[in-house]
Write a protein that holds these residues in place. Structure first.
Motif, PDB file in Angstrom:
ATOM      1  N   LEU A   1       0.837  -1.200   0.000  1.00 10.43           N
ATOM      2  CA  LEU A   1       0.000   0.000   0.000  1.00 10.43           C
ATOM      3  C   LEU A   1       0.873   1.251   0.000  1.00 10.43           C
ATOM      4  O   LEU A   1       0.544   2.248  -0.654  1.00 10.43           O
ATOM      5  CB  LEU A   1      -0.924  -0.004   1.219  1.00 10.43           C
ATOM      6  CG  LEU A   1      -2.024  -1.076   1.232  1.00 10.43           C
ATOM      7  CD1 LEU A   1      -2.757  -1.069   2.566  1.00 10.43           C
ATOM      8  CD2 LEU A   1      -3.018  -0.849   0.093  1.00 10.43           C
TER       9      LEU A   1
ATOM     10  N   GLN B   1      -1.092   9.133   5.106  1.00  6.90           N
ATOM     11  CA  GLN B   1      -1.104   7.968   4.222  1.00  6.90           C
ATOM     12  C   GLN B   1      -0.366   6.793   4.855  1.00  6.90           C
ATOM     13  O   GLN B   1      -0.782   5.638   4.713  1.00  6.90           O
ATOM     14  CB  GLN B   1      -0.471   8.351   2.880  1.00  6.90           C
ATOM     15  CG  GLN B   1      -1.335   9.313   2.062  1.00  6.90           C
ATOM     16  CD  GLN B   1      -0.606   9.832   0.838  1.00  6.90           C
ATOM     17  OE1 GLN B   1       0.625   9.909   0.791  1.00  6.90           O
ATOM     18  NE2 GLN B   1      -1.368  10.198  -0.183  1.00  6.90           N
TER      19      GLN B   1
ATOM     20  N   LEU C   1      -2.790   5.255   7.273  1.00  8.71           N
ATOM     21  CA  LEU C   1      -3.862   4.516   6.603  1.00  8.71           C
ATOM     22  C   LEU C   1      -3.360   3.163   6.085  1.00  8.71           C
ATOM     23  O   LEU C   1      -4.053   2.155   6.199  1.00  8.71           O
ATOM     24  CB  LEU C   1      -4.431   5.345   5.460  1.00  8.71           C
ATOM     25  CG  LEU C   1      -5.348   6.512   5.847  1.00  8.71           C
ATOM     26  CD1 LEU C   1      -5.705   7.344   4.620  1.00  8.71           C
ATOM     27  CD2 LEU C   1      -6.624   5.997   6.514  1.00  8.71           C
ATOM     28  N   CYS C   2      -2.163   3.165   5.474  1.00  9.96           N
ATOM     29  CA  CYS C   2      -1.599   1.910   4.958  1.00  9.96           C
ATOM     30  C   CYS C   2      -1.444   0.890   6.079  1.00  9.96           C
ATOM     31  O   CYS C   2      -1.759  -0.291   5.923  1.00  9.96           O
ATOM     32  CB  CYS C   2      -0.240   2.173   4.307  1.00  9.96           C
ATOM     33  SG  CYS C   2      -0.312   3.161   2.805  1.00  9.96           S
TER      34      CYS C   2
ATOM     35  N   ALA D   1     -11.962  -0.438   1.627  1.00 10.84           N
ATOM     36  CA  ALA D   1     -10.785   0.053   0.899  1.00 10.84           C
ATOM     37  C   ALA D   1     -11.131   1.283   0.077  1.00 10.84           C
ATOM     38  O   ALA D   1     -10.337   2.225  -0.027  1.00 10.84           O
ATOM     39  CB  ALA D   1     -10.235  -1.048  -0.008  1.00 10.84           C
TER      40      ALA D   1
ATOM     41  N   LEU E   1      -8.924   4.129   1.442  1.00 11.36           N
ATOM     42  CA  LEU E   1      -7.759   4.289   0.584  1.00 11.36           C
ATOM     43  C   LEU E   1      -8.072   4.921  -0.762  1.00 11.36           C
ATOM     44  O   LEU E   1      -7.164   5.160  -1.564  1.00 11.36           O
ATOM     45  CB  LEU E   1      -7.097   2.921   0.352  1.00 11.36           C
ATOM     46  CG  LEU E   1      -6.720   2.140   1.609  1.00 11.36           C
ATOM     47  CD1 LEU E   1      -6.207   0.751   1.236  1.00 11.36           C
ATOM     48  CD2 LEU E   1      -5.669   2.889   2.411  1.00 11.36           C
TER      49      LEU E   1
END
Length: 508
Positions: free
Chosen positions: A132, A231, A234-235, A262, A266
């Protein structure tokens, strides 16, 4: 969820149990040294290599990962120094730490639950977090991997307490989401808090500790410094959710809900999600080999992948209807582009790299040397008396000698070295990771070998070509402000070698 570990208040009884428990996982010596080195901004190549080479198993793993598809390169990596050059200080230390912790904690683990399943989820989460991170083009991919690997270490800490503080032995083998619900209801916290507490006690950097602390929250309200931090979070937070699809008994049931999550978390659509699932399946083979963990449940993987392909089919029907003829055309064009790209990188006569492509590679290696404080050497190689050969025997013979010199050096340099034709009868050689002393020894050996072994028959006359070489080294005996001054230094050394009588080496 607290913003930092300082905001976490473990129940006094639990903290006392953890602090006094002798069964808790402990760090191996090499892991302690790696953590200390990762915090030192002035750590050197010699120090990093010394720490890692002290553990042959980790050294071998680092070489293996450097040559794996995760770090696909144009050349093979043959030793620890080259692996460290490729990966960089921070990445190499983080990867080594991941291997060290995994091996140590897995061997020492004696959880009452499914220990293999715990490590499968940890490794899967780690690799998914890294994948990711690649999608978001994040730079700290190895940090993502490490935190993904450690995000559930609080489970090991809690389960090694006697008795476990929040449920009985017969309920140990439960789903991850059920475990968190029980923790919240009985302990008023999650195992991520305990994991962060444990990592802080091991003196891990605050960034890693706080990442583990927030690893189970998809909340957008967690304080982060910038978009990249968001980010990264989140990953990491989504990695475990994805990993569960491979570990649940009915993974297809999770597919739709995970796809929807997702999309929200994401911002990826069904096609991208399908590709992500496919990438995870492919890399599972690589990561299982690196960590010696068996992911052989092909039925689950196949079921998930088929579900992903079905979604892709429905979303991309216009691509699937494409005729076989059109597909062949696309493949032919792609192959032509590939060939043209390759041709544009090579010298037409010698088939070594051309000057333009070499300069692009040199820019990359120069930047890499500056960032990692690695030595980098370059050498100009000029064929002696070449104009005289051309005038006497003609340009065809001259071309034959140019090709022979290119073949000689290509056959006798390391795989990590890069040779290019710079122009006319002049070549340039790049030796990444080589100090001036190492490069000088290698080049003197090659000059001598060339002068005694190469003989070219031209109309019953034996020609024995020789070369003059000018060497310059960066981040070693000299440090150059830019690539241009680096090249000029090697060029000056070449003229010095010619003035000294040719068939020799001069060092700037």
């Amino acid at each position: 969820m607290p913003d930092t570990l300082q905001d976490v208040l473990l129940p006094p009884d639990l903290e006392k149990q953890l602090a006094s428990n002798t069964n808790l996982p402990s760090l191996p010596v090499i892991a302690v040294k790696i953590i200390e080195a990762s915090k030192d901004p002035d750590v050197t190549l010699r120090e990093v290599a010394s720490i890692i080479s002290a553990d042959p198993a980790i050294s071998a793993k680092l070489l293996k990962i450097a040559n794996s598809p995760l770090y696909s390169q144009r050349r093979a990596i043959n030793n620890l120094r080259e692996a460290l050059t490729l990966l960089g200080f921070n990445a190499a230390l983080t990867i080594a730490l991941s291997f060290s912790l995994f091996h140590s904690l897995k061997v020492k683990g004696h959880s009452k639950c499914n220990h293999d399943n715990y490590w499968k989820r940890s490794i899967l989460s780690a690799q998914i977090a890294r994948l990711l991170g690649q999608r978001f083009r994040l730079s700290k991919l190895e940090d993502l991997f490490l935190v993904g690997l450690l995000q559930d270490i609080g489970i090991l800490a809690l389960e090694n307490l006697t008795p476990p503080p929040y449920f009985n032995y017969d309920k140990m083998c439960i789903k991850h989401t059920e475990r968190i619900s029980l923790e919240r209801s009985t302990l008023k916290l999650e195992h991520s808090c305990v994991g962060a507490w444990l990592l802080e006690s091991w003196n891990f950097p605050p960034t890693i500790v706080n990442a583990v602390l927030h690893s189970h929250s998809l909340s957008n309200h967690i304080q982060v410094q910038d978009k990249t931090d968001s980010q990264f979070h989140l990953c990491l937070s989504f990695s475990g959710t994805l990993a569960d699809m491979w570990l649940e008994e009915n993974p297809n049931e999770l597919f739709q809900s995970t796809l929807e999550a997702a999309g929200l978390a994401l911002n990826i659509d069904a096609d991208e999600f399908s590709q992500l699932v496919s990438d995870i399946n492919k890399e599972m083979l690589v990561i299982s080999a690196l960590f010696d963990v068996n992911f052989d449940d092909e039925i689950k993987q196949g079921g998930i992948l088929e579900e992903a392909r079905e979604v892709t089919l429905l979303r991309s029907i216009h691509f699937i209807k494409q005729t076989e003829h059109d597909q062949r055309q696309i493949e032919n064009i792609a192959e032509q582009v590939k060939e043209i790209t390759k041709e544009n990188q090579l010298d037409y006569l010698t088939k070594v790299y051309n000057r333009k492509h070499f300069e692009r590679l040199l820019e990359e290696e120069y930047e890499n040397a500056n960032v990692n404080r690695w030595p980098l050497s370059i050498a100009f190689i000029d064929i002696d008396n070449f104009k005289e050969i051309n005038d006497t025997h003609g340009h065809l013979v001259g071309d034959k000698i140019i090709v022979a010199i290119a073949d000689f050096f290509s056959d006798n340099i390391r795989q990590t070295d890069i040779l290019a034709r710079y122009g006319g009868d002049e070549f340039i050689l790049m030796l990444p990771g080589s100090t001036s002393h190492i490069a000088e020894e290698a080049l003197r050996r090659l000059i001598k070998l060339l002068s005694t072994s190469m003989q070219i028959n031209v109309d019953d006359e034996i020609l024995t070509p020789t070369v003059s070489v000018g060497l310059a080294s960066h981040m070693d005996i000299n440090t150059f402000d830019d690539v241009e001054s680096f090249i000029r230094a090697a060029d000056k050394a070449l003229y010095k070698a010619k003035a000294a009588g040719r068939n020799c080496l001069a060092v700037y």
